[in-house]
Every structure is written in C-alpha cells, then in structure tokens.
Enzyme design. Structure first.
Site, short mmCIF file in Angstrom:
data_model
loop_
_atom_site.label_atom_id
_atom_site.label_comp_id
_atom_site.label_asym_id
_atom_site.label_seq_id
_atom_site.Cartn_x
_atom_site.Cartn_y
_atom_site.Cartn_z
N SER A 144 0.85 -1.20 0.00
CA SER A 144 0.00 0.00 0.00
C SER A 144 0.87 1.24 0.00
CB SER A 144 -0.88 0.03 1.25
OG SER A 144 -0.09 0.25 2.40
N ASP A 145 0.36 2.31 -0.61
CA ASP A 145 0.98 3.60 -0.34
C ASP A 145 0.76 3.87 1.15
OD1 ASP A 145 2.26 6.05 -0.50
OD2 ASP A 145 1.25 6.64 -2.35
N TRP A 146 1.52 4.79 1.70
CA TRP A 146 1.54 4.96 3.16
C TRP A 146 0.19 5.47 3.68
CZ3 TRP A 146 5.15 2.45 1.34
CH2 TRP A 146 6.27 2.05 2.07
N ALA A 195 -2.67 4.19 2.71
CA ALA A 195 -3.68 4.12 1.64
C ALA A 195 -4.61 2.92 1.82
CB ALA A 195 -3.00 4.05 0.27
#
Ligand SMILES: *[C@@H]1O[C@H](CO)[C@@H](O)[C@H](O)[C@H]1NC(C)=O
Ligand SMILES: *[C@@H]1O[C@H](CO)[C@@H](O)[C@H](O)[C@H]1NC(C)=O
Length: 732
Positions: free
Chosen positions: A259-261, A263
């Site tokens: 995941s993006d941070w 997200a």
C-alpha cells in the site's frame, strides 16, 4: 514465448558473450520467478501464522529506521526489511547523492544515462541497507500539466515512461535491491487524492495508465505500490479489478503489492482483493492498524483464507529471493552512510543532457563575454540553507527538485551564480548579481552586460505541503515570483537576455517570448545538486544541448484540455492527453513534445521499414508483462542521421506511429520509438527502432485483447512530434 524457446534462448546466450537486454529479459523472466517462488514455498513451510502476519504488516509509523519496516523472521533467516523513499535518492540520507528527478532523466532520452542513474541509485540503496527502494514512478503520467508530482515520473507519454521504468527497474534490481513501481493507478493530481475516484474507461486505462506498469512487470519488478485514490469508485488498494484481474492475472505480476503509506482502508477487502503488504502498518498517528492482529483474526475467522495469507508471503519472499537478498552480506541499515562515490557525475550528465534549448538567436554558446549579469532569487542557493525546508517544501533559492516524499537532502548544491562566477573568473569576465526577484535596481546591474541571465522557476510537489498557496498541484502554469515582470524589467535595459527556466513541468512562456531582447530560452528542468554546473556546460557550449521536452509547452493553460479536478475525475479526455490532445484538436503548441534545439544541425535520410506484423490479437502465453508475443519485435525501422553542422552534438530521432483507419478512433500520432545518437561534425549514424507487437496494437475492449489492426500504419520519424522529417508505411 514457449518455455522451450526460453531455454534455447538461455543456451544461446551462454554461447555468446553479447546479449541484448531483451534477450536477457525474456530468458530471465518466467524462469527466475519460478525458481524464486519455489524457494519461497520452502521457506513458507517453516513459518508460523504469526510470522506470516508480521511479514505482511509494517511495524507502524515512525517505529523503525526506515519509512517502512517489517519485523525479522528468525526461523527462516529473513531480516528486518527496510522500505525507503524514493525515486531520486535515499530520503533523509545525509551522505547520499541527490539524483536528478525522473522527468530530467527522461528529458535526456538517453538510455545509458537513465540506466546509470538507476544503477547508482540502487547502489546507494544497497549501501544504506535499504531493501526496497520506493521508485521508479510510472504514474502520475502527467495528463494534468499542473499535477504536483508529475516531475517524479518520466513524462506525459506512456511509451517513454514505460521504457524508463523498465531500464530503471532492471538497473536497480541488478545490484540486488527491490524496485517498487508506483503509484498504481491513475493518481494524476494531489488535490483530494485520498478521497477522489479516477473513473477511467477500459481502453484509456490500458493504453495510457497501465502501459508503463506492464513494462515494469515485464522488467520483473519486485513490488508495486497501490495508490491513494479510488479507481472506478473502489480504493486502489482494495480493488479486485486493478490488483487481481489486471496486475496479477492479465500482466502476470508475481511480486507483491504494497500500500501507499496509509492508503489502506479495510482489513478483509484489502486482503481479498489483492493487496499483499500494508505500510507503514498504522496511520501517521500510530493508530488505525488494519492488519497485524486484525488480519490474524480475519484469517482465524475465515473472512480471509489462509491460502491468501500464504500467497501474500510467497510473493514477498519470492521478490526477496529474486534479487538475491537471501544470499547474505547485505549491508546493515544505516540511512546516514556515505554512499555517494562518483555518482555526482551522473547527476551532472543528466542535468546537462536533460536541458532543453528552446530558443537561441545565436547568442549561445557564450564565448568569453566581457561582462555578464545574473538575475533572480533562483540564481543563488537558498539563503536559509540548501536543505532548510523540510522535504524541500519551499521555493527559495535555486530549484533542483520539487517537494514532498520524493525529495532528498542535497549533499552540496551548485547554484547558477556559483558556477557562472567560477567560469567568469577563469575567463576574466566581469560578473554582477541581482539576487532578488524585485525589479528595483535590476537595471543598473544588467546594463552593459553581454549576457543578462535571468533565472525563473515554477515548482510543485506532494499535497501534504502547501508552498506559497500551491497545495501540491500548481495553481497556474506561470513562472513564480513575477518571473515575467522580472524578465521584462531586465529587457528594458539589456537586449542580450537569456532566460533560464527551472521547473517541475510546463510553463506558459508567451510573455517572455514576446519580450524584445530575450535572445535565448534555456529549459533547465530540474537539475538537482548540479544545477549551476549543468547550466554552464550548456551556456558555454562545453556540450551542445541535446535534451528534448517530455511534455508539451502550450501557449495557454487552457490549451491542454485538462486541469485539476474537484471531486471525481471521469478522465473525459480519454486517450487525448498532452501531444495526443494538441494533435487531435489541431492546437498549435508553443514547443511541442519532443522538441529541443542544438548548437549543430542534423539531417534525416534513408528510411527503411521491414515488417512481419500480422493483424489480429496477441494470444501468447502470459509472461510477466502480458502475452509473450506482445513483446516480440514485429517490425524494424531505420533512419540515417547526419550531423551537418560545425560542432559535435546529439540528436534524438523519434518514431511516431499512426494506426490504420480500421482501428477505433486513436490519437493522430503516438511515440513508439526513439534513439540518441552522438555525432561528430560530418558524422552519420543509423537509428534503429524495433517495434514490438504491443507498439502496433490497440486495446480491443470487446475482445479484451491487444489487437494489431489491419491496414496501413503511418510511420513518422522526426526531430520532435511535429518536426517530422521522414514518412513511410508499414502493413499488417
Ligand atoms: C471503469 O469503468 C469504465 C466505464 O464503465 C470501464 O470501461 C472500465 O473497464 C472500468 N475499469 C475498471 C478497472 O473497473
Ligand atoms: C542550421 O541550419 C539552418 C538552416 O539551414 C541555418 O540557418 C543554421 O545556421 C544552421 N545552424 C548550424 C549550427 O549549423
């Protein structure tokens, strides 16, 4: 490609010293993953469920040495994994190189420099103990010229972005570091990025936004980062269509999705729809932990199958084995290690060769001028300190990169004035400086100078920082700090004005170009720590400029047909972004995609076209990147380029294809090949463009396949997307 053929290819490679990248790629892909996955399966058998949960869950924000960390798993000798930003260097490092941003690397159109940049970047990641380097960036693609993070990627075209992704990933992973292709997918603006939905039609998604990720997967990228936004109403990090159907099934991706941070939005949906690792493992307050114990409960309760958890771990482990991080000897995590080596040489080369000469009436190159004047706050180092703004969140002093998580500390910074002064001293040139953007007093400084060099900027970055009212995305496409007025004021008392632009993306230059006395415009782009040195190399003709724009510079912001959207973005422009739009709508750009001048001239001749392309769908077995036959060369085009001028230089011949009329409505021209030829005066060279099946295909939404349309393809080879020098046809 059948496995049998791959084995033959591998044997043939062993018999020869020289292999092409494509051959290595084709031979390495499926086999290397198969071996890595079987090692992963063996390790997995020795892991407890708690080990597995730990492997897929970050330890929480700010709880480890890197921006992302997982716990070690001692039973299998698996270390604490360090994931660190970013695409141009090791974020928070204090002994690292501040490499040029992706957009500058792309502007060189030089595969060797792009590869070298990424290999050095990989070496610095390894040297600081980083296991997963969070880059390169294949989206934002830059459909919105104001987009805050476009500069982290490789330009407003999927083809060049895809090539740069592939070259970068191979180079990073060649030194044993896991690369991470991000941000997946259709994350084109900063405004509302964490709430908005990108609603993208199937064909546009395939032909523009998915395209560079297919290159990334084909290059065996270890990991892919799902983005903050929604795709068609579902978060990218819990989107079955995006993660399972497109990435893992259609593209055959065998690594893991991180995941993006922050997200991630759910425990079960994220797990069941294809996410494999959560980062940083909590929100930025250390709360809202969605995996860890929660995932453990979900697995025990049967909401998430054990086999899914196993699959996550297998993918993470396979990536680790794939790049050889299991082999021992990996440096300990030390983000503050000094790992710069000679890497600044690449920064200078990319900064210089990515500089685009937009206008020159003959004032350049400079030759021992008697007097020069340097103007603007952006000609000197930020007076508060080159690293004084957190994550580069300000626009003070000379510009080398945009702001946000994709920025790094500079080890040193050579501003335009620094380098120009050094050169002036060597030449016995008088030099004067006006280091503010105020027009007061500037006329005295510039009067009588043989060259008045005015440095202007435009900046953008990631949305968590607002700079001078710009919340990531730019509010407009004008130069900041009244750059237009500054140029006009200088031109009132000096008719030898050279405007230097350092910018994260397109700037409307009409005012500057309409100012009498402006004799040259040098697009310096984002040159990072070697800003001034690269500029002097160009201004004084140490090398001839050879950069070309990787986006269009329009005459007005409205000419682009796209802008930052409030609410959801329906991607109404479809395939028609940047030059595809300008061509389709018959809008004259100021400087077109692919444009760039030189100090010499090139002629193009002797176009040859050979093709074995056949109409119809690609239907090979799926290898990393999609059907194997999609990646095979089906046509080759060559052209002879000659340097007819008086000095050495480099030209970037570009190949654009026009699909036959049997294809559904398509952009008039699409980039499908480029080369960079360095030629001495009088020297000729041959540019060879290998067209793969995918380069001739469109995405058939009904058949759900890549299809080569039947008929005549227009082949255009030129010095830019509009300066076409040679045309021909090929048939399928
Ligand atoms: C998104 O919706 C569009 C329009 O209905 C459709 O063409 C496309 O396939 C959808 N994409 C995904 C990834 O669901
Ligand atoms: C390039 O060609 C143009 C037009 O033929 C000519 O005006 C110009 O002087 C040439 N420039 C160089 C550097 O040879």
């Amino acid at each position: 490609m059948a496995l049998q053929k791959l084995v033959l290819l591998a044997a043939a490679m062993l018999a020869r010293a020289e292999t092409t990248i494509e051959e290595r790629q084709a031979a390495a892909g499926p086999e290397a993953w198969a071996a890595a996955h079987s090692q992963a399966a063996a390790a997995l058998a020795r892991m407890s469920q708690q080990d597995k949960i730990n492997m897929v869950t970050g330890v929480g924000w700010d709880k480890g040495p890197c921006v992302g960390n997982t716990s070690p798993i001692n039973s299998i000798g698996y270390p604490q994994i360090c994931l660190q930003d970013g695409p141009l260097g090791i974020r928070f490092g204090t002994g690292v190189t501040a490499f040029t941003p992706g957009i500058q690397a792309a502007s060189t159109w030089d595969i060797e420099l792009i590869r070298q940049r990424a290999r050095y970047l990989g070496e610095e990641a390894r040297g600081t103990g980083v296991h997963v380097l969070l880059g390169p960036v294949g989206g934002a693609l830059g459909k919105i010229p104001h987009g805050g993070r476009n500069w982290e990627g490789f330009g407003a075209d999927p083809y060049i972005t895809g090539i740069a992704m592939k070259e970068s990933i191979e180079a990073i992973q060649s030194v044993g570091v896991q690369a991470n292709a991000k941000h997946y997918i259709a994350n084109e603006q900063e405004l509302n990025r964490e709430t908005m939905s990108s609603n993208v039609d199937d064909r546009t998604l395939h032909e523009l936004y998915l395209w560079p990720f297919a290159d990334a997967v084909h290059a065996n990228v270890a990991s892919v980062m799902c983005s903050y936004n929604k795709l068609n109403g579902t978060w990218a990090c819990e989107n079955d269509k995006a993660l399972n159907q497109l990435l893992k099934k259609e593209l055959g991706f065998q690594g893991y999705v991180v995941s993006d941070w922050n997200a991630q939005h759910s425990t079960n949906a994220a797990a069941n729809n294809g996410m494999d690792m959560t980062m940083p493992g909590s929100d930025f307050n250390g709360r809202n932990i969605l995996w860890g114990p929660q995932l453990n409960n979900a697995v025990n309760g049967g909401q998430v199958q054990r086999s899914r958890l196993d699959d996550m771990c297998k993918r993470i482990l396979a990536a680790w084995y794939l790049v050889g991080q299991n082999k021992g000897g990996y440096p300990a995590i030390n983000i503050r290690a000094n790992v710069q080596d000679n890497h600044k040489e690449n920064v200078r080369a990319v900064a210089r060769d990515g500089t685009v000469l937009l206008k020159n009436d003959g004032i350049l190159p400079l030759s021992k001028p008697k007097k020069i004047a340097v103007v603007g706050s952006h000609s000197v180092v930020n007076p508060k300190g080159m690293n004084s703004c957190v994550d580069k969140g300000c626009n003070e002093g000379a510009l080398g990169m945009g702001w946000g998580s994709g920025s790094v500390n500079y080890p040193y910074f050579v501003a335009p004035y620094d380098a120009l002064r050094t050169r002036a001293q060597a030449d016995g040139t008088q030099i004067s400086l006006h280091s503010s953007d105020s027009t007061n007093g500037v006329q005295n400084v510039v009067s009588g100078a043989d060259a008045a060099i005015v440095v202007v900027t435009a900046n953008s970055g990631e949305g968590y920082i607002t700079v001078e009212g710009n919340a990531g995305d730019r509010n407009n496409l004008d130069p900041w700090h009244n750059g237009n007025q500054l140029v006009q004021a200088v031109a009132q008392s000096n008719k030898n004005v050279i405007v230097v632009v350092h910018s994260t993306g397109p700037v409307i230059l009409e005012t500057i170009l309409n100012t009498p006395g402006v004799r040259a415009v040098v697009w310096g782009g984002l040159p990072s720590q070697e800003n001034g040195n690269a500029l002097v190399d160009i201004l004084y003709g140490l090398v001839s400029p050879s950069g070309k724009l990787v986006y269009t510079i329009g005459k007005s912001a409205s000419d682009y047909g796209t802008s930052v959207i409030r609410g959801d973005d329906n991607f109404r422009e479809g395939l028609f972004i940047d030059y595809r739009h300008f061509d389709q709508a018959r809008i004259e750009p100021r400087f077109e995609f692919g444009f760039g001048l030189s100090y010499t001239n090139f002629t193009f001749s002797d176009l040859t076209i050979s093709s074995t392309a056949t109409a119809g769908p690609a239907k090979g077995q799926t290898i990393p990147g999609g059907p194997a036959d999609l990646w095979e060369t089906v046509a080759t085009v060559t052209a002879v380029i000659k340097n007819t001028g008086a000095v050495a230089g480099a030209e970037v011949p570009q190949l654009y294809l026009t699909l036959p009329s049997s294809a559904p409505a398509s952009p008039p021209k699409q980039l499908r090949g480029f080369a960079k030829l360095k030629l001495a005066p009088g020297e000729s060279g041959t540019a060879t463009f290998n067209l793969r099946r995918r380069d001739l295909s469109f995405w058939d939404t009904r058949a759900q396949q890549w299809v080569v349309p039947a008929g005549d393809f227009g082949v255009s080879v030129g010095a830019s997307s509009r300066d076409i020098r040679l045309t021909g046809m090929l048939k399928a």
